[in-house]
Design a protein around this motif. Structure first.
Motif, PDB file in Angstrom:
ATOM      1  N   PRO A 122       3.762 -14.092   9.793  1.00 22.16           N
ATOM      2  CA  PRO A 122       5.138 -13.590   9.836  1.00 22.16           C
ATOM      3  C   PRO A 122       5.190 -12.060   9.689  1.00 22.16           C
ATOM      4  N   PHE A 123       6.133 -11.474  10.414  1.00 25.09           N
ATOM      5  CA  PHE A 123       6.435 -10.042  10.299  1.00 25.09           C
ATOM      6  C   PHE A 123       7.903  -9.932   9.920  1.00 25.09           C
ATOM      7  N   TYR A 124       8.202  -8.986   9.053  1.00 29.17           N
ATOM      8  CA  TYR A 124       9.533  -8.856   8.468  1.00 29.17           C
ATOM      9  C   TYR A 124      10.194  -7.550   8.880  1.00 29.17           C
ATOM     10  N   HIS A 125      11.482  -7.644   9.195  1.00 32.53           N
ATOM     11  CA  HIS A 125      12.318  -6.476   9.445  1.00 32.53           C
ATOM     12  C   HIS A 125      12.990  -6.153   8.119  1.00 32.53           C
ATOM     13  N   LEU A 126      12.832  -4.927   7.655  1.00 36.94           N
ATOM     14  CA  LEU A 126      13.372  -4.523   6.359  1.00 36.94           C
ATOM     15  C   LEU A 126      14.335  -3.363   6.488  1.00 36.94           C
ATOM     16  N   LEU A 127      15.404  -3.399   5.713  1.00 42.68           N
ATOM     17  CA  LEU A 127      16.214  -2.205   5.475  1.00 42.68           C
ATOM     18  C   LEU A 127      15.492  -1.527   4.321  1.00 42.68           C
ATOM     19  N   ARG A 133      22.906  -9.569  -6.453  1.00 38.63           N
ATOM     20  CA  ARG A 133      23.085 -10.460  -7.602  1.00 38.63           C
ATOM     21  C   ARG A 133      21.794 -11.207  -7.891  1.00 38.63           C
ATOM     22  N   ASP A 134      21.402 -11.237  -9.131  1.00 40.14           N
ATOM     23  CA  ASP A 134      20.222 -12.001  -9.549  1.00 40.14           C
ATOM     24  C   ASP A 134      18.984 -11.657  -8.729  1.00 40.14           C
ATOM     25  N   GLY A 135      18.836 -10.390  -8.379  1.00 37.45           N
ATOM     26  CA  GLY A 135      17.642  -9.927  -7.680  1.00 37.45           C
ATOM     27  C   GLY A 135      17.621 -10.124  -6.181  1.00 37.45           C
ATOM     28  N   VAL A 136      18.707 -10.623  -5.586  1.00 36.65           N
ATOM     29  CA  VAL A 136      18.761 -10.830  -4.132  1.00 36.65           C
ATOM     30  C   VAL A 136      20.110 -10.390  -3.569  1.00 36.65           C
ATOM     31  N   TYR A 137      20.130 -10.233  -2.276  1.00 33.19           N
ATOM     32  CA  TYR A 137      21.366  -9.922  -1.557  1.00 33.19           C
ATOM     33  C   TYR A 137      21.782 -11.171  -0.780  1.00 33.19           C
ATOM     34  N   PRO A 138      22.970 -11.740  -1.066  1.00 34.61           N
ATOM     35  CA  PRO A 138      23.412 -12.900  -0.295  1.00 34.61           C
ATOM     36  C   PRO A 138      23.853 -12.462   1.109  1.00 34.61           C
ATOM     37  N   LEU A 139      23.593 -13.321   2.089  1.00 36.14           N
ATOM     38  CA  LEU A 139      24.037 -13.022   3.455  1.00 36.14           C
ATOM     39  C   LEU A 139      25.554 -12.885   3.467  1.00 36.14           C
ATOM     40  N   HIS A 140      26.025 -11.954   4.269  1.00 29.71           N
ATOM     41  CA  HIS A 140      27.460 -11.666   4.371  1.00 29.71           C
ATOM     42  C   HIS A 140      27.843 -11.791   5.832  1.00 29.71           C
ATOM     43  N   PRO A 191      25.639  -3.193   3.329  1.00 27.17           N
ATOM     44  CA  PRO A 191      26.945  -3.880   3.330  1.00 27.17           C
ATOM     45  C   PRO A 191      27.311  -4.519   4.666  1.00 27.17           C
ATOM     46  N   ASP A 192      26.673  -4.088   5.763  1.00 25.05           N
ATOM     47  CA  ASP A 192      26.952  -4.687   7.069  1.00 25.05           C
ATOM     48  C   ASP A 192      26.388  -6.099   7.184  1.00 25.05           C
ATOM     49  N   LEU A 193      25.361  -6.410   6.403  1.00 24.13           N
ATOM     50  CA  LEU A 193      24.673  -7.692   6.525  1.00 24.13           C
ATOM     51  C   LEU A 193      24.731  -8.570   5.280  1.00 24.13           C
ATOM     52  N   PHE A 194      24.900  -7.932   4.130  1.00 29.50           N
ATOM     53  CA  PHE A 194      24.777  -8.667   2.881  1.00 29.50           C
ATOM     54  C   PHE A 194      25.928  -8.388   1.926  1.00 29.50           C
ATOM     55  N   GLY A 195      26.120  -9.332   1.008  1.00 27.85           N
ATOM     56  CA  GLY A 195      27.077  -9.143  -0.066  1.00 27.85           C
ATOM     57  C   GLY A 195      26.441  -8.320  -1.180  1.00 27.85           C
ATOM     58  N   LYS A 250       0.795  -1.235   0.000  1.00 22.88           N
ATOM     59  CA  LYS A 250       0.000   0.000   0.000  1.00 22.88           C
ATOM     60  C   LYS A 250       0.821   1.276   0.000  1.00 22.88           C
ATOM     61  N   HIS A 251       1.999   1.228   0.588  1.00 23.90           N
ATOM     62  CA  HIS A 251       2.815   2.436   0.742  1.00 23.90           C
ATOM     63  C   HIS A 251       4.015   2.390  -0.200  1.00 23.90           C
ATOM     64  N   PRO A 252       4.480   3.557  -0.644  1.00 27.48           N
ATOM     65  CA  PRO A 252       5.561   3.601  -1.651  1.00 27.48           C
ATOM     66  C   PRO A 252       6.960   3.404  -1.077  1.00 27.48           C
ATOM     67  N   PHE A 253       7.241   2.199  -0.589  1.00 27.74           N
ATOM     68  CA  PHE A 253       8.613   1.893  -0.194  1.00 27.74           C
ATOM     69  C   PHE A 253       8.923   0.442  -0.485  1.00 27.74           C
ATOM     70  N   ARG A 254      10.211   0.181  -0.559  1.00 29.11           N
ATOM     71  CA  ARG A 254      10.710  -1.176  -0.780  1.00 29.11           C
ATOM     72  C   ARG A 254      11.869  -1.401   0.158  1.00 29.11           C
ATOM     73  N   GLY A 255      12.270  -2.661   0.327  1.00 31.37           N
ATOM     74  CA  GLY A 255      13.362  -2.935   1.231  1.00 31.37           C
ATOM     75  C   GLY A 255      13.869  -4.357   1.109  1.00 31.37           C
ATOM     76  N   VAL A 256      14.894  -4.646   1.891  1.00 25.50           N
ATOM     77  CA  VAL A 256      15.530  -5.956   1.904  1.00 25.50           C
ATOM     78  C   VAL A 256      15.236  -6.611   3.252  1.00 25.50           C
TER      79      VAL A 256
END
Length: 108
Positions: A53-58, A97-104, A90-94, A18-24
């Motif tokens: 489920p509830f999600y924490h997003l950057l 790539r291919d639409g996702v952030y790999p865990l770092h 960058p603190d959490l992910f690499g 509903k709201h104009p934001f996106r996140g990881v």
């Protein structure tokens, strides 16, 4: 016994329905795990069920970066293929790539 399976995974880019934001996604709670004050601040006609489920997003929008806490029912996958520019990624992910952030993982 209640069993909850998360639809989205760590490192996935999602949009708010509903709201104009996106996140990881950087963390997932099987059910609502925030404060009652936070939940009660949501207008009653918009309050999501706690038993999902509830999600924490950057998160990011056109004006800022922040951390969001969003119910599964209010998220949709983001298929734009565009990276998220949140400065804490960058603190959490690499690298994106291919639409996702790999865990770092960093070793101390």
């Amino acid at each position: 016994m209640q069993k909850s399976v998360a639809k989205y995974h760590l490192g996935q880019v999602v949009r708010h329905r509903k709201h104009p934001f996106r996140g990881v996604v950087f963390d997932v709670d099987a059910i609502f795990s925030n404060t009652d004050e936070w939940y009660d601040a949501i207008p009653e006609d918009s309050r999501p069920a706690k038993e999902q489920p509830f999600y924490h997003l950057l998160a990011e929008n056109d004006q800022s970066y922040y951390v969001a806490y969003v119910s599964e029912q209010n998220l949709v996958p983001d298929y734009s293929g565009e990276p998220v520019d949140h400065p804490d990624l960058p603190d959490l992910f690499g690298e994106f790539r291919d639409g996702v952030y790999p865990l770092h993982f960093q070793l101390n």
